[in-house]
Design a protein around this motif. Structure first.
Motif, PDB file in Angstrom:
ATOM      1  N   GLU A  84       0.809  -1.218   0.000  1.00  0.00           N
ATOM      2  CA  GLU A  84       0.000   0.000   0.000  1.00  0.00           C
ATOM      3  C   GLU A  84       0.842   1.267   0.000  1.00  0.00           C
ATOM      4  O   GLU A  84       1.757   1.429   0.784  1.00  0.00           O
ATOM      5  CB  GLU A  84      -0.923   0.007   1.216  1.00  0.00           C
ATOM      6  CG  GLU A  84      -1.844   1.218   1.269  1.00  0.00           C
ATOM      7  CD  GLU A  84      -2.786   1.191   2.450  1.00  0.00           C
ATOM      8  OE1 GLU A  84      -2.795   2.168   3.233  1.00  0.00           O
ATOM      9  OE2 GLU A  84      -3.516   0.191   2.609  1.00  0.00           O
ATOM     10  N   LEU A  85       0.530   2.174  -0.908  1.00  0.00           N
ATOM     11  CA  LEU A  85       1.089   3.517  -0.938  1.00  0.00           C
ATOM     12  C   LEU A  85       0.067   4.499  -0.376  1.00  0.00           C
ATOM     13  O   LEU A  85       0.384   5.323   0.479  1.00  0.00           O
ATOM     14  CB  LEU A  85       1.466   3.907  -2.371  1.00  0.00           C
ATOM     15  CG  LEU A  85       1.949   5.339  -2.592  1.00  0.00           C
ATOM     16  CD1 LEU A  85       3.273   5.575  -1.862  1.00  0.00           C
ATOM     17  CD2 LEU A  85       2.090   5.646  -4.083  1.00  0.00           C
ATOM     18  N   LEU A  86      -1.158   4.377  -0.868  1.00  0.00           N
ATOM     19  CA  LEU A  86      -2.308   5.146  -0.398  1.00  0.00           C
ATOM     20  C   LEU A  86      -3.467   4.165  -0.218  1.00  0.00           C
ATOM     21  O   LEU A  86      -3.397   3.037  -0.711  1.00  0.00           O
ATOM     22  CB  LEU A  86      -2.679   6.228  -1.427  1.00  0.00           C
ATOM     23  CG  LEU A  86      -1.626   7.311  -1.699  1.00  0.00           C
ATOM     24  CD1 LEU A  86      -2.031   8.140  -2.920  1.00  0.00           C
ATOM     25  CD2 LEU A  86      -1.436   8.205  -0.477  1.00  0.00           C
ATOM     26  N   PRO A  87      -4.525   4.553   0.469  1.00  0.00           N
ATOM     27  CA  PRO A  87      -5.648   3.620   0.658  1.00  0.00           C
ATOM     28  C   PRO A  87      -6.255   3.118  -0.647  1.00  0.00           C
ATOM     29  O   PRO A  87      -6.960   2.103  -0.643  1.00  0.00           O
ATOM     30  CB  PRO A  87      -6.659   4.450   1.456  1.00  0.00           C
ATOM     31  CG  PRO A  87      -5.838   5.466   2.172  1.00  0.00           C
ATOM     32  CD  PRO A  87      -4.719   5.807   1.243  1.00  0.00           C
ATOM     33  N   PHE A  88      -5.970   3.802  -1.755  1.00  0.00           N
ATOM     34  CA  PHE A  88      -6.534   3.397  -3.043  1.00  0.00           C
ATOM     35  C   PHE A  88      -5.464   3.085  -4.086  1.00  0.00           C
ATOM     36  O   PHE A  88      -5.773   2.906  -5.253  1.00  0.00           O
ATOM     37  CB  PHE A  88      -7.458   4.500  -3.580  1.00  0.00           C
ATOM     38  CG  PHE A  88      -6.812   5.857  -3.654  1.00  0.00           C
ATOM     39  CD1 PHE A  88      -6.073   6.223  -4.771  1.00  0.00           C
ATOM     40  CD2 PHE A  88      -6.927   6.756  -2.606  1.00  0.00           C
ATOM     41  CE1 PHE A  88      -5.468   7.469  -4.842  1.00  0.00           C
ATOM     42  CE2 PHE A  88      -6.326   8.012  -2.671  1.00  0.00           C
ATOM     43  CZ  PHE A  88      -5.599   8.367  -3.794  1.00  0.00           C
ATOM     44  N   TRP A  89      -4.209   3.007  -3.677  1.00  0.00           N
ATOM     45  CA  TRP A  89      -3.124   2.826  -4.654  1.00  0.00           C
ATOM     46  C   TRP A  89      -1.961   2.073  -4.046  1.00  0.00           C
ATOM     47  O   TRP A  89      -1.578   2.305  -2.899  1.00  0.00           O
ATOM     48  CB  TRP A  89      -2.627   4.195  -5.116  1.00  0.00           C
ATOM     49  CG  TRP A  89      -2.490   4.332  -6.606  1.00  0.00           C
ATOM     50  CD1 TRP A  89      -2.626   3.368  -7.542  1.00  0.00           C
ATOM     51  CD2 TRP A  89      -2.196   5.546  -7.302  1.00  0.00           C
ATOM     52  NE1 TRP A  89      -2.441   3.893  -8.794  1.00  0.00           N
ATOM     53  CE2 TRP A  89      -2.186   5.232  -8.677  1.00  0.00           C
ATOM     54  CE3 TRP A  89      -1.959   6.856  -6.913  1.00  0.00           C
ATOM     55  CZ2 TRP A  89      -1.929   6.175  -9.660  1.00  0.00           C
ATOM     56  CZ3 TRP A  89      -1.705   7.793  -7.884  1.00  0.00           C
ATOM     57  CH2 TRP A  89      -1.698   7.473  -9.240  1.00  0.00           C
ATOM     58  N   GLY A  90      -1.354   1.176  -4.836  1.00  0.00           N
ATOM     59  CA  GLY A  90      -0.186   0.446  -4.373  1.00  0.00           C
ATOM     60  C   GLY A  90       1.110   1.080  -4.842  1.00  0.00           C
ATOM     61  O   GLY A  90       1.117   1.962  -5.697  1.00  0.00           O
TER      62      GLY A  90
END
Length: 487
Positions: A84-90
């Motif tokens: 996970e990088l952001l809650p919606f993006w890896g």
């Protein structure tokens, strides 16, 4: 006599965690999904458009398939299924290293909760290489479905730039959010095999792209007959049969849920096709082959978000609704809506994928059966509203997820195309649009007058005195139906 066991850790290529059956099915499912695009949609697109756009339409699909694969292994797989990088993006990274690809597959942060409250990471019993390729085929077909909205006028150079950008900034977001351990996944949103990630996103993005690219020529919008209906059916057949891998491979195993999903997929598609065809007969007096293909498509799309999670009677209900609601949106609402009339969505991807994908996601929120949900879903006690309990909340979650996916695709597609427009025109010039493939690629689909040369009756000793200067072959008139077919 060789007494070596057929299955066992007898070589480095067969580690103890490898299940040969699961791995064989996953690679088979991947191939089936790949065949939906190559050659399925390549054939369907080349056949369903005007003859002058056959090569261009097929090439858009061919290029997308190749470009998506390279982008996928270079960075996009781990943006969709990585850490996970952001809650919606890896976090993007290559999926090319030997050490990465030969290890047991896993989807980071995708966790099942056991009865004791302990969380376990999902780890399929095959190598990461199988999972990377399987998920690539989904990304590729999403891109190709999107192309259906802009056939017959998008600048091919703009399309070549658009494919990698949309994959990076749009597709990976939906995939990570719903499948790769993102916030919608952990919230318990159901998208079994891509009703939102693939179909809703391609439908909304395609419609948005059609708006920004602009319409086809007026003559093409008014008359855009398929150049080969039988070949179109061959492409449609590959799409339908390939869907068994599409939904059957989603459980990441050759298990009970895969069997349920394959059966439900075919039941819903058949029901939807029959309903769409029946509506065509009732309202237009004759069954349309293109309409039957559209009905097949909406059925396949609608069942996808819940294929392994609904009972087979529910698959029939979903087929009835997917054969009728998108039919109404395409045949009736489209003609009454100023916006839908203004935007030139060439193949009606908005209706067949956005409307049908949204419908399937919401119906899954109604019909997801609790016992089937326990077989595969990460959130305990998941059920559709039809089964009471927290099913009402599940339906609400499905609605919220649809709004997120639609909103993200609307905004991201717009920004990507506006950026490309600064450097490359999105639409072909009118002179190229008038000619088609020969102007864009220097190639044409069919050599109707010999070995590719242009037809010139003066070279064949014809008496041309009775012909106009712009000579064309006489039309063939089908007396049974009174339909004029220009050869």
């Amino acid at each position: 006599m060789n007494t070596t066991p057929a299955y066992g850790a007898v070589s480095p290529a067969v580690p103890v965690w490898l299940n040969k059956g699961d791995n064989a099915w996953q690679m088979t499912a991947s191939t089936l999904v790949g065949l939906q695009s190559m050659p399925g949609l390549v054939i369907l697109y080349a056949s369903i458009v005007k003859k002058k756009w056959a090569v261009n339409s097929a090439f858009m699909a061919l290029y997308a398939f190749a470009a998506v694969l390279i982008c996928w292994v270079l960075v996009c797989y781990r943006m969709a299924f990585g850490d996970e990088l952001l809650p919606f993006w890896g976090k993007g990274a290559p999926a090319l290293g030997q050490k990465f690809l030969v290890h047991q597959a896993r989807v980071p942060e995708s966790k099942h909760t056991t009865e004791g409250g302990r969380e376990e990471t999902v780890e399929p019993f095959y190598p990461m290489a199988s999972l990377v390729y399987f998920q690539f085929t989904f990304a590729a077909i999403t891109m190709i479905l999107l192309a259906g909205s802009v056939l017959g006028r998008m600048n091919i150079k703009a399309w070549m730039a658009f494919v990698p950008l949309w994959l990076v900034f749009s597709y990976t977001v939906g995939a990570f959010s719903l499948w790769g351990g993102g916030f919608l996944y952990h919230w318990g949103v159901i998208d079994y095999s891509g009703g939102y990630v693939i179909h809703l996103s391609s439908g909304i993005a395609g419609f948005t792209a059609a708006y920004w690219v602009g319409p086809r020529l007026k003559s093409d919008r008014e008359r855009f007959p398929p150049n080969n209906v039988l070949l179109m059916l061959a492409g449609a057949g590959l799409l339908w049969m390939g869907w068994s891998g599409f939904n059957g491979g989603a459980p990441y195993a050759a298990n009970i849920d895969a069997s349920i999903a394959v059966l439900n997929t075919n039941i819903c598609a058949a029901t939807s096709l029959l309903v769409w065809t029946s509506l065509d007969v009732v309202f237009f007096g004759k069954p349309s082959v293109i309409g039957a293909v559209q009905g097949m498509m909406t059925g396949l799309v609608c069942i996808t978000p819940g294929a392994g999670l609904v009972q087979s009677w529910a698959a029939i209900v979903m087929g009835i609704l997917s054969g009728s609601i998108p039919w109404v949106s395409m045949m009736i609402l489209h003609k009454k809506s100023t916006l839908l009339q203004k935007v030139d969505d060439t193949l009606g991807v908005f209706h067949t994928h956005a409307v049908a994908g949204l419908l399937g996601g919401l119906l899954t929120g109604l019909f997801a059966e609790p016992e089937l949900c326990k077989l595969i879903l990460p959130v305990s006690d998941t059920r559709g509203a039809f089964y009471g309990g927290n099913g009402g909340k599940q339906f609400l979650k499905q609605m919220v997820a649809a709004l997120f996916v639609a909103g993200w695709n609307l905004v991201s597609t717009t920004l990507i195309l506006l950026a490309i427009r600064l450097f490359i025109p999105l639409r072909m010039p009118d002179e190229e649009l008038a000619i088609g493939d020969d102007a864009v690629h220097g190639e044409e689909a069919y050599a109707l007058w010999g070995d590719g040369e242009k037809y010139d009756p003066t070279k064949h000793g014809w008496n041309t005195s009775s012909y106009a200067q712009d000579i064309t072959p006489s039309p063939y008139v089908n007396g049974a139906r009174g339909v004029t077919i220009n050869l």
